[in-house]
Design an enzyme around this catalytic site. Structure first.
Site, short mmCIF file in Angstrom:
data_model
loop_
_atom_site.label_atom_id
_atom_site.label_comp_id
_atom_site.label_asym_id
_atom_site.label_seq_id
_atom_site.Cartn_x
_atom_site.Cartn_y
_atom_site.Cartn_z
N ASP A 1 29.18 45.67 43.31
CA ASP A 1 30.04 45.20 42.23
C ASP A 1 30.63 43.84 42.58
OD1 ASP A 1 32.73 45.47 43.48
OD2 ASP A 1 32.30 47.61 43.41
N ALA A 2 31.20 43.18 41.60
CA ALA A 2 31.64 41.80 41.76
C ALA A 2 32.64 41.62 42.90
CB ALA A 2 32.25 41.28 40.45
#
Length: 223
Positions: A94-95
């Site tokens: 994820d970011a």
């Protein structure tokens, strides 16, 4: 590779340009080393199809080809994105998660490594909002933890406590936001998350935003 059309097609597949552009480049002498080590503008060619590379992902980058904002593919040479077959990440981070992520243009390898049957251990280093309470290791290793919104228990995972609010979690699955959700189920919140290893692969001295190709030996160990 002495046939101009075949060479132009091969170079186009590596992302150097269209076939027509490569035919022009060949005629203009930008391609040298025919019959030996072919070079483009004096530089060795990019790896042949089937390459695998490792990236040290910084926070703030999304593992997507199409999302808005900063993408992990922005950290790779633009030419790599024009390769055929296309290069894709092996799974996602994820970011907000940093660390080791792999890319390949080998579709069969990609699907094999992201398959639920792959059983490849992946280790994450988590910094938590609150001190660990001592019950987490038993919960994660039990094989009975069911994440919110799911009905199938997580496979057993190994937790190593390295500080009051720091731990290393090794698991063999890759569910959506799994590490964060596991700690949430244990009553805690992940503040930072870093993937330290993928199977036998570690980042070593690769700094954030940098990438390198896997060696043939590393590639072979992936299967």
């Amino acid at each position: 590779m002495n046939d101009t059309r075949k060479l132009a097609k091969y170079l186009a597949g590596l992302g150097y340009g269209s076939r027509k552009e490569m035919e022009v480049a060949i005629r203009r002498g930008r391609v040298t080393g025919w019959g030996e080590e072919v070079r483009f503008d004096g530089e060795p060619l990019d790896p042949a199809p089937g390459m695998v590379l490792m990236l040290h992902k910084p926070a703030g980058y999304t593992c997507s080809h199409q999302d808005q904002g900063r993408l992990v593919y922005d950290l790779l040479p633009p030419r790599f994105l024009k390769r055929d077959p296309k290069i894709s990440s092996i799974g996602r981070l994820d970011a907000d998660t940093t660390g080791l992520i792999l890319f390949t243009d080998d579709g069969a390898l990609l699907h094999r490594l992201i398959s639920p049957k792959s059983d490849i251990p992946k280790t994450y280093e988590a910094t938590l909002a609150r001190p660990l309470e001592g019950h987490e290791a038993a919960l994660f290793s039990s094989g009975t933890l069911v994440l919110r919104g799911e009905d199938k228990p997580c496979l057993p995972a190994t937790l190593e406590v390295t500080g009051e609010r720091i731990a290393r979690l090794t698991l063999t699955e890759g569910r959506y936001h799994q590490v964060r959700r596991m700690f949430a189920a244990a009553g805690n919140h992940v503040e930072t998350l870093h993937r330290a290893s993928f199977g036998s692969l570690v980042l070593g001295d690769l700094t954030e935003g940098e990438w390198r190709l896997l060696t043939p030996e590393e590639r072979a160990r992936l299967g």
